[in-house]
Structure formats: C-alpha cells, structure tokens
Design a protein around this motif. Structure first.
Motif, PDB file in Angstrom:
ATOM      1  N   VAL A 193       0.839  -1.195   0.000  1.00  0.00           N
ATOM      2  CA  VAL A 193       0.000   0.000   0.000  1.00  0.00           C
ATOM      3  C   VAL A 193       0.876   1.248   0.000  1.00  0.00           C
ATOM      4  CG1 VAL A 193      -1.750   1.283   1.290  1.00  0.00           C
ATOM      5  CG2 VAL A 193      -1.844  -1.219   1.205  1.00  0.00           C
ATOM      6  N   VAL A 224      -4.806   5.817  -5.310  1.00  0.00           N
ATOM      7  CA  VAL A 224      -4.894   5.527  -3.889  1.00  0.00           C
ATOM      8  C   VAL A 224      -4.541   6.776  -3.099  1.00  0.00           C
ATOM      9  CG1 VAL A 224      -4.032   4.075  -2.012  1.00  0.00           C
ATOM     10  CG2 VAL A 224      -4.264   3.112  -4.300  1.00  0.00           C
ATOM     11  N   THR A 282       5.876   2.994   0.808  1.00  0.00           N
ATOM     12  CA  THR A 282       5.168   1.775   0.405  1.00  0.00           C
ATOM     13  C   THR A 282       5.458   0.683   1.414  1.00  0.00           C
ATOM     14  OG1 THR A 282       5.401   2.394  -1.924  1.00  0.00           O
ATOM     15  CG2 THR A 282       4.801   0.121  -1.441  1.00  0.00           C
ATOM     16  N   LEU A 333      -3.044  -3.534  -5.657  1.00  0.00           N
ATOM     17  CA  LEU A 333      -3.848  -2.318  -5.818  1.00  0.00           C
ATOM     18  C   LEU A 333      -3.612  -1.645  -7.158  1.00  0.00           C
ATOM     19  CD1 LEU A 333      -3.370  -0.792  -2.244  1.00  0.00           C
ATOM     20  CD2 LEU A 333      -5.341  -2.044  -3.119  1.00  0.00           C
ATOM     21  N   LEU A 338      -7.449   0.336   3.851  1.00  0.00           N
ATOM     22  CA  LEU A 338      -6.079   0.769   3.594  1.00  0.00           C
ATOM     23  C   LEU A 338      -5.472   1.550   4.746  1.00  0.00           C
ATOM     24  CD1 LEU A 338      -6.527   1.979  -0.096  1.00  0.00           C
ATOM     25  CD2 LEU A 338      -5.715  -0.244   0.701  1.00  0.00           C
ATOM     26  N   ARG A 366       0.357  -4.495   3.885  1.00  0.00           N
ATOM     27  CA  ARG A 366      -0.760  -4.424   4.822  1.00  0.00           C
ATOM     28  C   ARG A 366      -1.734  -5.543   4.500  1.00  0.00           C
ATOM     29  NH1 ARG A 366      -3.471  -0.337   7.781  1.00  0.00           N
ATOM     30  NH2 ARG A 366      -1.892   1.184   7.162  1.00  0.00           N
TER      31      ARG A 366
END
Length: 791
Positions: free
Chosen positions: A620, A759, A632, A716, A674, A635
């Motif tokens: 994430v 994101v 980064t 993602l 997230l 998760r």
C-alpha cells in the motif's frame, strides 16, 4: 515447543505404517542381458482373452515397475523400449490379494545404439490429473534463455518487471526446484531463476490445487522446475552453446554428463551465462485534492545491468540392493550483477511550471551465492509398493549488495542549488536453511493407498546493513541489522482409492505449526509469532469413458509474510519515495476449488476455478499530502476472490503440424481497509499462450509461439495489456546427434510493463520496458556417448 506436538505426529505415522496390508499387485524389474537395470521401459498390462489394454506404466530409475488395484483375471504383460526387442510374458492368473513378481530381460535390437534416430513431434504441454506439465526440452524458441523467460511463456503464468510471479491472476507462488521448495524472497528466487539456463531444464510442473502431501505455502499454487538428468547406461552427455544479440550480447554455454553402471548412477553439469540487460522505467504521480502547492512528480530512470552466472550441479544414486538406494544432490550458483543507472525527476506546481528537478546517479554491484545439498535414502519394504524414505537438506544463501546513490538538485532555471544527497549502502544478507523429512507409502484395507510423512523446516537469516547518508554536508550513520528465525513443523496424511471401474478419490490433511522471531536493532523492536493450522485437501475423478474424465479438486493454502515484508526499516529510492516492511503483517489463507474436464484423451482440458483469500497481503502506498513523500509498505486487507475458466488444447492437426493452445479468463475482486480509506476493486481479465510446431522435413522443425495478457489487477495496481511473439527454426545435424537453432524473441518488442493506481488522492502511473527484449539467438547442442534420440 510442546513435546506432545511432536509425539502426535510420530504416533500417527507409526499407526498408519503398521496398519498396512497387501493387495493384488504385479511388480518387477526391467533388466538387460548383463543384469543391469533398464529404466523408462513402457510396461503394458493386457487382459485376456481379447488383450484389452488395462494399464500402462514406466519403469523408474531403478528399472522397477508396478501395477496396483488389479482385478481377478488372466493377463499378459508387454515391455517396450526403443533399442530393445518387444518382450511379452506368458499368461498370468491373478487372484484376490495376489502378489506377482515378474522381471523382464530386455534384448537389444542394435549393436550400435548411437545409430538409432527417431523423428517425430513431441508434445509441448500435457495435462495430467492434478497438474499441467510444460516440456521445456521440446520447445524450440527457448534456447539461450533463462528459467524466468520460460516461465513467462508458460500457461497461466505472468512475470512482473521485478520478477514477481503470478499464477492464474493470483500472487503467492511456491517455486520448487526438483521437488525442493525455494523458501526465498521474490528477489532472491528471481535472481536464481534468471541464472538457470533453459537448456538445463527438462520440464515445468504447474500445480494450482496441490494435495496435502505438498507444503501448504503458496496461495496461488506450486511451480516445480525439473532439471535434466541422465537416463541411459554407460557414459552419456550433452553440450550446449548459444549467442544472442539485441542492444547488447547474451552468451550461454554448458555441459551435462551422466554415468550409469549397475548399482551406481552419476550426473554432473556446469552452466555459464554472461549477458547485459537494459531497462527503462518511469513513475508519474499526480496529486489530487491535496493541500500541497504541487500538482505532479515525474521520474524517469535508465539502467544498464551486466550479469554473469555460474551454476554447478552434481547428483548420484547408489543401490545397495534392489530395494534400497541412497542419493546425494548438489546445486550451487554464483552470480555477479552490476548496474549503472541514471535518472531525472521534475516536481511541478499546480500552474504547470517546474518548481525544481533532480538528477540521480545510481550504480553498484551485487554478489550472490546459493548452495543447496540434499541427501536421501529410500527403502522398499516389499514388492507391493510399500516404501519408506528420508531426506535432509541444507541451503546456504549469501547476498552482498554495494550501492551508491547520488542526487543533484536543480531549480526552475536548471541551476544546481546544492543540498546534494549521497546514499552509500552495503547490505550483506546471510541465510541458513535446514530441513528434514520422512515419508511413507503403502496400502490399507487392500484398496486404499496411504501416504504420510513428517517434516521440519528452519530458517536463520541475518541482515546487517551499513548505511551512510550525506545531505547538505552532514553525514548520518543509518546502519541497522535485522535478525530473523523461523521453524515450521509439519505432518500429513493422504488416502487414495478407487471405486469400481470409473471412480478415483483422494483426501488428505496437513498440519503445520509455525514459530517466528524477528529483531530489528535500529528501531529496538522485536516480534514473535506462534500459530498452528490445518490444511485439508481432496479430489474425486470420474473416468466416464476411455477418453473422457471429470475431476473436482479442493485445497487450502497459506502465504506467510517473508522476512523482507516484516523488516520495518525503510529503504530510500529517491527524496520522495521509500519502502519497507511491516512487522504486524499476518499470513493470508486461501481456499481453492477446481472442476476440470478432460476430453479426447487429454487433448482438450477445460477448468473452472474459484478461490477465496482471507486477509490478503498487499503493498500500500501512503503519501504525506504536505511533504508529498510516499512510503510503500505491506498491509493485510479483508478479502480477495478469484474465479475463472481455462481451456487447454494439445493436439496434432496433421502429420506435420502440432498445436498447443491455452486461454484463461478470470475475475479478481479485492476488498479491504487501507488505513486511510477502503478499497473495493473488481476487474475481468484474460491471458493466452499458443505454440505452433511445424515439421518442415525429417530434419527441420519450425516453431511460432506467443503470449498475451489483458489489463488486470495486481494488488492495488491495474496492469496494462502486454505480450510477445517468438519464432524459431531447428535443424538436426551430425546424423541426428546435434541440433542447431535460430530464434527471434519478442519480434515486435511488445514485452513491456505498465501499471496505474489511484490511492489516497494520488494517481500513479508506472512503466517498465526491457529494451533488450528483442534478440536474435543462435544455439548449438549435441549429445555424446551411448545416446539415443528418442521420442
């Protein structure tokens, strides 16, 4: 760990072992006139009076064969092998619970076996009950390539620009080498696969729903790479050399030799590769609805990376008796990798003007060695297939990275305003891996085959990183060390049985207890994990006709976070980008269900699959909306679902044309929190592989192969479409003992990697392009010794 945990496995193992009984079985050995074992003999069971083919098997490396679950009746057995006369037994009467021992003496048809040449087309892909097998040695357009390149062309397999492997749209693949799991990080496994030349690979097994016999690791399934080994008596060998040219050269050469004589067999090999890779990458970030005065950051890098690898293999099997043998296997690799990269980045204001830019210089070297030793023993307790085996394995991995990363800053007028950033990094990594296992195979209640075993696996990893960061003339020591240990204790039982003439079933249960301990000295943090899991599996097969069958399979899998994903120290990529692990990440669990249909004796196979993953691990991106720095980290999300349908076609269209086609359409659905919002992504995607082989003459063959993947979800990120087309032509020379090939890879230079994500109010586009993907390769290989070109 509680002693009762170990005793429960030992009690289960002994109980099953002592419960076994014999049933109707025919077994024996295939030998030559001197009494030496002959392997790979086709042994066919024919039922009288009309000689109906009932079963077919192949004698193993000791010349041993076996037929199980035989009904009462009259039979004859035929034994066939290229270079030997056909041998047929006398009539055999089989009664209930009978044990028949029948040896064959194979009589040579030729005085000079090296003079035998057989021409024909070999199947590239074949579908078996629980796996798909890719015959690499039968593929033309793979000479001079690496194992990672071959995987990229395999059905259902996708490789990202960093070497990460997905199988049928899912991450979390356990890679095995000759049935031994490679418990490495994705980067370490990728480096090893890049070092193994395709000329050393016999075949690749793709197992999407493994039974309880296999380690439970690998949510997406297992990819097992089998290396070439000798199969003939006496001294034999193969040699290969290839040269390729793209932007830079690519060179591979090697030799493999085998020796078999009565009770002993030896094999040894050496492979060397030297090549230069070239790659271009970019990252574009657009900041949406942030309080920052900046609108986007564009980065572009260019890398030149020379790679040099050495691989040594050695193996031996010694048979003390017809029932007992010991084996020793070793594979060692050593690689020297370098890189020399340059990059430039620009930070834009919301009015579209450049605020500042910076130029990066990144160069370094990476030394890597990996040594794996395995010793085993196998004993056949009787002639009914009851065997016990034990093995121990030790793997030593060392990687040393030396990196120097420098950044020069420039203002909007392209003038250097100082504040340079210098990052000097030395990162040695040492891993010791130990494993031992005992396996048992036998029969219970006449019709039930039992397989059981226990295994221990331990990893000890130490990573002392020396880091110096200099900025604005001030040097900071950011050195740290990370120590990681784990132990996994496993036991399993599987039961296999047949019901009537058409039904077969397997059920199994595996237990794994995991203990993990990690210590990060710089942050003064540590973590400990203990958990025990059960992994059931099962399958049922209906052989509706001689050419049609249906199978349902179920398996439960686990993907444990790697040491790399648990180490919390951040690594810096540029002033706005860093990444690191998360010690709070938990393992993910997947339930897999498949239904497959085999038609026309396996020429057409269709599969429906569904999998549900709980707490999937995803990387994430978290961006600070004020500083625009992006971190980064992995998760756990809530759930990932995958469902799809595949079709595989493998058939001979005409005498001169063989086709292998594979297509897979699927849907990925990812849901989770997230930390700063939720994600709910859903996308339909598909991929396809095709290989067309043409017999131009008795000595010349041509091949056209290609693969394509549509846009798909990868964590993602959304990966954009990609694919490639390859062509090859082959000619046999030197009376069929040698082959010369000409190959063009990625003809249209379409093997590129693009992705995008949206994101935390940051829209990110990334791209990677292997500038050297289009290459022209010429290769030569030959066989020597007591060798036969066989189908």
């Amino acid at each position: 760990m509680n002693k009762h945990f170990y005793l429960s496995f030992i009690f289960l193992f002994i109980s099953l072992s002592t419960a076994l009984k014999a049933q109707s079985i025919i077994s024996g050995y295939t030998k030559d006139g001197t009494g030496s074992k002959v392997e790979l003999v086709n042994v066919i069971l024919l039922q009288l009076p009309d000689s109906t083919e009932t079963a077919v098997t192949i004698s193993d490396s000791l010349g041993w064969y076996q037929f199980k679950n035989i009904k009462q009746g009259e039979y004859v057995i035929a034994a066939l092998q290229l270079g030997y006369a056909k041998s047929i037994s006398k009539s055999i009467a089989v009664k209930d619970s009978a044990e028949v021992v029948l040896d064959f003496t194979m009589v040579s048809e030729y005085k000079d076996v090296a003079a035998i040449t057989v021409t024909g087309q070999r199947q590239v892909i074949r579908q078996e009950a629980d796996k798909m097998v890719v015959s690499v040695e039968n593929m033309l357009a793979t000479s001079g390539l690496s194992a990672i390149d071959v995987l990229r062309r395999s059905p259902g397999v996708s490789i990202d620009k960093d070497g990460g492997i997905t199988l049928k749209g899912k991450t979390g693949v356990l890679v095995m080498l000759d049935d031994r799991p490679l418990y490495m990080t994705a980067e370490q496994a990728g480096n090893l696969l890049k070092a193994i030349p395709s000329d050393q690979i016999k075949e690749i097994e793709i197992i999407t729903t493994p039974s309880a016999k296999y380690d439970a690791a690998g949510n997406a399934g297992i990819i097992n790479i089998r290396l070439k080994k000798g199969a003939y008596e006496g001294f034999n060998g193969t040699a290969n050399i290839s040269y390729g040219q793209g932007v830079y050269y690519k060179f591979t050469t090697g030799v493999n030799v085998t020796y078999k004589k009565k009770k002993i067999s030896l094999n040894a090999g050496y492979q060397y590769s030297n090549k230069i890779e070239i790659e271009e990458n970019y990252i574009d970030r657009t900041y949406l609805n942030t309080s920052s005065e900046f609108s986007k950051l564009n980065s572009h890098t260019y890398y030149r990376a020379p790679r040099e690898n050495h691989i040594i293999t050695f193996g031996t099997v010694y048979s003390f008796t017809d029932r007992t043998n010991v084996s020793l296997d070793f594979i060692g690799s050593y690689g020297e990798y370098g890189w020399d990269g340059n990059g430039n980045s620009s930070l834009y204001k919301k009015n579209g003007n450049i605020n500042n830019s910076y130029i990066t210089t990144d160069f370094g070297a990476y030394l890597e060695s990996n040594y794996n030793t395995n010793i085993g023993i196998q004993h056949k307790l009787d002639t009914n297939g009851t065997t016990i085996s034990a093995s121990a394995n030790y793997n030593r991995y060392t990687g040393i990275s030396n990196k120097k990363f420098e950044i020069q800053n420039y203002d909007s007028l392209n003038e250097n305003y100082g504040n340079a950033f210098l990052y000097i990094f030395r990162d040695p990594s040492y891993t010791n891996q130990y494993s031992a296992k005992v396996d048992f195979t036998g029969k219970i209640l006449k019709k039930i085959k039992v397989e059981s075993g226990v295994k221990m696996l331990a990893n000890d990893k130490f990573n002392p990183a020396n880091i110096l960061i200099t900025q604005s003339g001030v040097t900071t020591d950011a050195s740290n060390s990370f120590a990681y240990k784990d132990g996994i204790y496993m036991g399993y039982v599987t039961l296999n049985s047949t019901f009537g003439k058409k039904w077969k079933a397997q059920t199994g249960l595996r237990m794994e207890h995991t203990e993990i301990n990690g210590v990060q000295k710089q942050l003064d943090t540590s973590f400990t994990r203990h958990y025990t899991n059960l992994f059931p599996s099962g399958n049922i097969t209906l052989n509706a006709t001689d050419k049609t069958s249906y199978t349902i399979l179920y398996s439960r899998r686990i993907q444990r976070p790697s040491p790399f994903e648990l180490n919390p120290v951040l690594a810096i990529t540029d002033p706005y980008t860093s990444w690191g692990g998360n010690p709070y990440v938990q393992p993910e669990y997947t339930d897999v269900l498949e239904f497959s249909q085999s038609l026309f004796s396996g020429s057409v196979v269709t599969t429906l699959n569904y999998s549900n993953t709980k707490q999937p691990i995803a990387w994430v991106l978290v961006t600070d909306t004020t500083t625009l720095k992006t971190v980064t980290q992995p998760r756990n999300l809530q759930q990932r679902e995958n469902m799809g349908v595949s079709v595989a076609v493998n058939m001979t269209v005409t005498k001169w044309w063989t086709t292998s086609l594979y297509a897979y359409a699927y849907n990925n659905h990812l849901v989770g929190n997230l930390g700063y919002g939720t994600v709910d992504q859903n996308q339909v995607a598909w991929n396809a592989n095709a290989t067309q082989t043409f017999m131009l003459s008795k000595k010349m063959t041509a091949e056209v192969s290609g693969n394509y993947s549509s846009s798909t979800l990868y964590g993602l990120r959304t990966i954009q479409p990609r694919g490639q087309l390859n062509c090859a032509v082959q000619r046999k020379i030197m009376a069929g003992k040698a082959t010369i090939k000409l190959t063009v890879n990625d003809v249209f230079r379409t093997n590129r990697w693009y992705s995008s994500s949206n994101v935390n109010n940051v829209y990110t586009k990334t791209g990677g392009w292997w500038l050297d993907s289009r290459t022209v390769m010429i290769s030569f290989s030959c066989k020597f010794g007591n060798v036969v070109n066989r189908l």
